[in-house]
Design an enzyme around this catalytic site. Structure first.
Site, PDB file in Angstrom:
ATOM      1  N   GLU A  46      53.182   2.184  45.961  1.00 13.84           N
ATOM      2  CA  GLU A  46      53.684   0.950  46.585  1.00 13.84           C
ATOM      3  C   GLU A  46      52.949  -0.265  46.032  1.00 13.84           C
ATOM      4  O   GLU A  46      51.722  -0.285  45.963  1.00 13.84           O
ATOM      5  CB  GLU A  46      53.496   1.029  48.099  1.00 13.84           C
ATOM      6  CG  GLU A  46      54.692   0.584  48.886  1.00 13.84           C
ATOM      7  CD  GLU A  46      55.901   1.469  48.662  1.00 13.84           C
ATOM      8  OE1 GLU A  46      56.824   1.052  47.925  1.00 13.84           O
ATOM      9  OE2 GLU A  46      55.938   2.577  49.216  1.00 13.84           O
ATOM     10  N   ALA A  62      65.195  -1.822  56.036  1.00 13.59           N
ATOM     11  CA  ALA A  62      64.392  -0.659  56.397  1.00 13.59           C
ATOM     12  C   ALA A  62      63.433  -0.232  55.297  1.00 13.59           C
ATOM     13  O   ALA A  62      62.736   0.773  55.429  1.00 13.59           O
ATOM     14  CB  ALA A  62      65.307   0.513  56.758  1.00 13.59           C
ATOM     15  N   ASP A 111      62.965  -0.218  42.278  1.00 16.37           N
ATOM     16  CA  ASP A 111      64.112   0.084  43.131  1.00 16.37           C
ATOM     17  C   ASP A 111      65.374   0.309  42.313  1.00 16.37           C
ATOM     18  O   ASP A 111      66.130   1.266  42.534  1.00 16.37           O
ATOM     19  CB  ASP A 111      64.336  -1.049  44.128  1.00 16.37           C
ATOM     20  CG  ASP A 111      63.161  -1.217  45.080  1.00 16.37           C
ATOM     21  OD1 ASP A 111      62.291  -0.315  45.119  1.00 16.37           O
ATOM     22  OD2 ASP A 111      63.106  -2.239  45.773  1.00 16.37           O
TER      23      ASP A 111
END
Length: 386
Positions: free
Chosen positions: A35, A127, A176
């Site tokens: 992350e 989310a 992503d």
């Protein structure tokens, strides 16, 4: 999936008065680990999930781009010739930003036909499951096909990132879009965000009797707001103080020198990125050598680092992670950019119900809104549906 495909095609026909020329889809993603390493040119390990965005597209002859969706009341239209980041706003910046970004990568927007697009999705918004990249990837693949650009998927991922960075204004990395475009069933995408080289890694969750539980807290986040940009700026400052181009060039052995050179906050931001990069490498090695039951401690350590060093967690995410861990999860961590969104837990199939019930009870006990918990599986990346 057939229902959402049919609904998307039928709604397109109702809105625009003709049948679409094709349907394309792209998945959301879960980042298993890694992350805030992507824009630091480090390593990430995401996988595409079985929640998808569907795009129905038809061509126009007047050079107009028109987009509509199930999550907006009105269609937005603009001449292709007028596309620019400054001209785009709101949700339509995602699909229209992709059209603009394709132009930046070589598509002649004065020569290609206009289009109508209608979008539906079952990827949860806000989310941390990358509903935005699912839109960008589906639209990028669709336009590359109908405009006959023949861009490879790595290029389309860069197009999606450019749209997100410039048209939407979110300073995100390429993870992503890469996951949404390159994902394969039952596998993760091990991506080097500097070289953009990728490798498909077998996850083996099903064979090991494990499932990935999403714990969507319902706490909305937005990458284009300040917290994300501040973290990125701290990383850039840390790299500058260390005299390197990016934190990718910093190892765990460099951390003592980093502590001497920078203030405490900047140091902790740097320490998260450096240790998280190592955790990605360790997770890939553990998956290949021992299987998925060996990665739990790495997931747990990742969450602690995001909570304490990068400070991007929130009480709801911490509660979800701690409750899953104390009720038998192999490992758990928040996933996505942080400041809300979802956490994931790697759970033995036989423990799934117990974990879900415990999470419901813990949130009720803390007077927090009930989270949405559901299982996801590693899925195929973007495809043309019909």
């Amino acid at each position: 999936m057939s229902d959402i495909r049919d609904d998307t095609a039928e709604t397109f026909t109702t809105l625009f008065g003709y049948e679409p020329s094709g349907l394309w889809s792209a998945p959301g993603r879960v980042n298993l680990i890694g992350e805030h390493t992507d824009y630091n040119l480090g390593f990430v390990l995401p996988f595409a999930i079985d929640r998808r965005t569907i795009v129905a597209l038809g061509l126009r002859e007047d050079g107009i781009a028109r987009v509509a969706s199930s999550f907006a009341e009105e269609a937005v239209e603009i001449p292709l010739a007028e596309l620019s980041p400054e001209a785009l706003e709101g949700w339509s910046a995602y699909p229209l930003g992709v059209a603009w970004a394709l132009g930046q990568r070589g598509a002649d927007l004065a020569a290609v036909p206009g289009f109508d697009i209608y979008i539906e999705s079952n990827v949860p918004v806000g989310a941390g499951l990358s509903s935005s990249a699912a839109i960008e990837s589906a639209v990028a693949l669709a336009l590359s096909d109908v405009w006959r650009l023949d861009f490879d998927r790595e290029t389309l991922a860069q197009v999606g990132q450019l749209a997100e960075n410039k048209a939407v204004g979110a300073p995100t990395g390429i993870m992503d879009q890469s996951a949404s475009l390159l994902g394969q069933k039952d596998s993760a995408v091990f991506l080097d965000c500097r070289s953009l080289e990728s490798q498909v890694i077998d996850l083996g969750f099903d064979r090991a009797g494990l499932v990935v539980l999403i714990m969507d807290t319902g706490v909305a986040h937005a990458h284009s707001t300040g917290g994300y940009a501040e973290r990125r700026a701290s990383c850039e400052l840390g790299a500058s103080l260390l005299g390197v181009a990016s934190l990718r060039d910093v190892t765990v052995d460099d951390l003592p020198r980093a502590r001497e050179l920078m203030d405490d906050v900047t140091f902790r931001r740097v320490r998260h990125v450096v240790t998280e990069n190592q955790r990605v490498l360790d997770t890939v090695a553990a998956l290949e050598a021992e299987g998925p039951r060996a990665i739990g401690d790495l997931l747990d350590a990742s969450h602690i680092s995001m909570r304490d060093d990068f400070e991007i967690s929130v009480p709801e995410l911490d509660l979800a992670v701690e409750t899953a861990q104390s009720n038998g999860a192999i490992g758990a961590r928040m996933t996505g950019g942080g400041f809300g969104g979802a956490a994931i837990a790697l759970v033995a199939s036989e423990d799934l119900s117990r974990v879900q019930v415990a999470i419901d009870g813990a949130f009720a006990e803390h007077a927090m809104a009930q989270p949405d918990t559901f299982v996801v599986t590693a899925s195929q990346g973007a495809i043309r549906e019909r």
